[in-house]
Design an enzyme around this catalytic site. Structure first.
Site, PDB file in Angstrom:
ATOM      1  N   PRO A 128     -38.197 -13.897 -20.509  1.00 58.65           N
ATOM      2  CA  PRO A 128     -37.655 -14.688 -21.622  1.00 58.65           C
ATOM      3  C   PRO A 128     -38.097 -14.369 -23.206  1.00 58.65           C
ATOM      4  O   PRO A 128     -37.399 -14.506 -24.076  1.00 58.65           O
ATOM      5  CB  PRO A 128     -38.147 -16.283 -21.409  1.00 58.65           C
ATOM      6  CG  PRO A 128     -38.231 -16.139 -19.863  1.00 58.65           C
ATOM      7  CD  PRO A 128     -38.730 -14.747 -19.612  1.00 58.65           C
ATOM      8  N   GLN A 336      -5.234  -3.046 -26.988  1.00 61.74           N
ATOM      9  CA  GLN A 336      -4.207  -3.227 -28.157  1.00 61.74           C
ATOM     10  C   GLN A 336      -3.110  -2.620 -27.754  1.00 61.74           C
ATOM     11  O   GLN A 336      -2.041  -2.723 -27.890  1.00 61.74           O
ATOM     12  CB  GLN A 336      -5.119  -2.727 -29.407  1.00 61.74           C
ATOM     13  CG  GLN A 336      -4.039  -2.905 -30.818  1.00 61.74           C
ATOM     14  CD  GLN A 336      -4.157  -4.226 -31.040  1.00 61.74           C
ATOM     15  OE1 GLN A 336      -5.120  -5.183 -30.627  1.00 61.74           O
ATOM     16  NE2 GLN A 336      -3.226  -4.758 -31.773  1.00 61.74           N
ATOM     17  N   GLU A 363     -30.920  -1.709 -20.646  1.00 62.57           N
ATOM     18  CA  GLU A 363     -31.781  -0.604 -20.674  1.00 62.57           C
ATOM     19  C   GLU A 363     -32.054  -0.102 -22.039  1.00 62.57           C
ATOM     20  O   GLU A 363     -32.046   1.165 -22.355  1.00 62.57           O
ATOM     21  CB  GLU A 363     -31.234   0.304 -19.600  1.00 62.57           C
ATOM     22  CG  GLU A 363     -31.312  -0.101 -18.155  1.00 62.57           C
ATOM     23  CD  GLU A 363     -31.184   0.939 -17.277  1.00 62.57           C
ATOM     24  OE1 GLU A 363     -31.597   1.850 -17.267  1.00 62.57           O
ATOM     25  OE2 GLU A 363     -30.888   0.598 -16.124  1.00 62.57           O
ATOM     26  N   GLU A 367     -29.552  -0.503 -30.933  1.00 59.88           N
ATOM     27  CA  GLU A 367     -30.730  -0.648 -32.010  1.00 59.88           C
ATOM     28  C   GLU A 367     -31.964  -0.143 -31.689  1.00 59.88           C
ATOM     29  O   GLU A 367     -32.463   0.831 -32.203  1.00 59.88           O
ATOM     30  CB  GLU A 367     -30.953  -2.065 -32.501  1.00 59.88           C
ATOM     31  CG  GLU A 367     -29.566  -2.678 -33.169  1.00 59.88           C
ATOM     32  CD  GLU A 367     -28.683  -3.077 -32.480  1.00 59.88           C
ATOM     33  OE1 GLU A 367     -27.559  -3.473 -32.767  1.00 59.88           O
ATOM     34  OE2 GLU A 367     -28.795  -3.397 -30.994  1.00 59.88           O
TER      35      GLU A 367
END
Length: 379
Positions: A128, A336, A363, A367
């Site tokens: 967490p 689309q 994994e 960033e």
């Protein structure tokens, strides 16, 4: 295909493609809708040797290279990304982790079962409060004679509800930070181990993702992987290999999105012409195809470096970063191109988008991949 394949690699790819078409495609929509764990497809994958692809034959695997593995991964993900991620975690993290750090005794007891597909593996690192900040481990493992006693909670564990063997990271000495984290192997059914929660997810819905609770969970000291304090370094090394597999999963989704778009553009008519005759659609398809090929080459490059025994961490991060972005972009374009049909279940491209998004997260988020790449460049 811009990457030269051996005869064996071509055979692996074709075998995986045929398996996906015949065994996965018919039930993919149903499994996604009802969050149905793909037990039978996994048993069939095991018969092909695909649940121990990179494990040497002496330990029950088929001893193939990483390139062969990612070829199979791409083809499986092209049809069902849920099955692909189960296969990825099992091969790269569970089998790969046990092979890399397990004692001969642990390999004899567990690795043959895993690599043959008779047992399923999972990898529990996240908590967490320890997602991208993976070093912030609150799960503890306290030495007590010839045992360790585990207490804590793990989050986002792929296959955690169905796994027979779980590699678990836990703090043996929190004061030492990353050097106080160790790796352990915990069997399903061990007293004190329980599934605390099954997550309801946006995508990869037939792959279970759960929280695991450890309450005075006692395991023998012989179930430690490596030495005390080596768990974090071990986890980061194993995750490098895992990222190549997730890149392959993303490439498979991106290719599936392109395949569906080409098919629809050839068949669907508007204003007296097929959609493929409109330049606006042609431009979309060209960008999608270019993205797939670029992502695939990055994936192959990382896998080839690994097979050569050369450093591949930066390249694995590049492959995962670019391939996951391509998967999301291609799935959006596929929707689309399909218009209203792209928004409904029957045409499947809405599932590709839901499945693609998590490849930018698990994994190691995009960033985190950027940080790994940048730090490697600045060394």
């Amino acid at each position: 295909m811009l990457f030269a394949l051996t005869e064996t690699q071509e055979m692996i790819r074709e075998t995986a493609r045929r398996f996906a078409r015949e065994h996965l495609a018919p039930g993919a929509i149903r499994r996604d809708e009802f969050e149905e764990f793909p037990a039978e497809p996994l048993r069939e994958l095991a018969k092909l040797g695909f649940m121990g692809m990179m494990v040497p034959e002496q330990w029950g695997g088929i001893g193939l290279d990483t390139v062969s593995y990612i070829l199979a991964m791409e083809e499986i993900a092209r049809v069902d990304a849920s099955v692909a991620v189960i296969m990825s975690v099992h091969n790269s993290l569970a089998c790969g982790g046990l092979y890399a750090a397990g004692t001969e005794s642990l390999k004899s007891k567990y690795l043959r079962e895993l690599s043959s597909g008779r047992a399923l593996g999972a990898f529990a690192l996240s908590e967490p409060e320890a997602g991208s900040d993976a070093a912030n481990q609150h799960t503890t493992a306290v030495r007590d004679g010839d045992s360790y006693v585990l207490n804590g909670m793990k989050s986002w564990t792929t296959s955690g509800a169905n796994a027979d063997v779980i590699i678990v990271m836990a703090a043996t000495d929190r004061a030492k930070g990353t050097k106080g984290i160790s790796a352990f192997l915990v069997e399903k059914g061990t007293p004190g181990l329980s599934v605390a929660k099954k997550e309801k997810k946006m995508g990869i819905r037939s792959s279970d993702t759960v929280a695991l609770a450890f309450s005075d969970c006692r395991i023998p000291i012989t179930n430690r992987l490596g030495e005390e304090g080596e768990g974090f370094k071990f986890a980061m090394r194993i995750l490098e290999a895992g990222r190549v597999g997730i890149a392959a999963q993303a490439v498979g989704i991106a290719q599936a999105s392109l395949d569906a778009s080409i098919k629809y553009a050839r068949e669907r008519k508007a204003f007296g012409k097929t959609l493929g005759e409109f330049q606006a659609i042609q431009l979309k398809l060209a960008e999608m195809a270019t993205g797939v090929e670029a992502a695939r080459l990055l994936m192959f490059h990382a896998a080839s470096l690994k097979d050569q025994g050369r450093p591949f961490g930066k390249e694995a991060s590049m492959a995962k970063l670019f391939a996951s972005r391509t998967a999301v972009a291609n799935a959006l374009e596929a929707i689309q191109i399909h218009g209203g049909y792209g928004y409904v279940q029957e045409f499947q491209v809405e599932r590709y988008l839901r499945d693609a998004k998590v490849t930018e997260i698990y994994e190691g988020t995009s960033e985190i991949q950027q940080l790994i790449i940048a730090r490697s460049l600045l060394k």
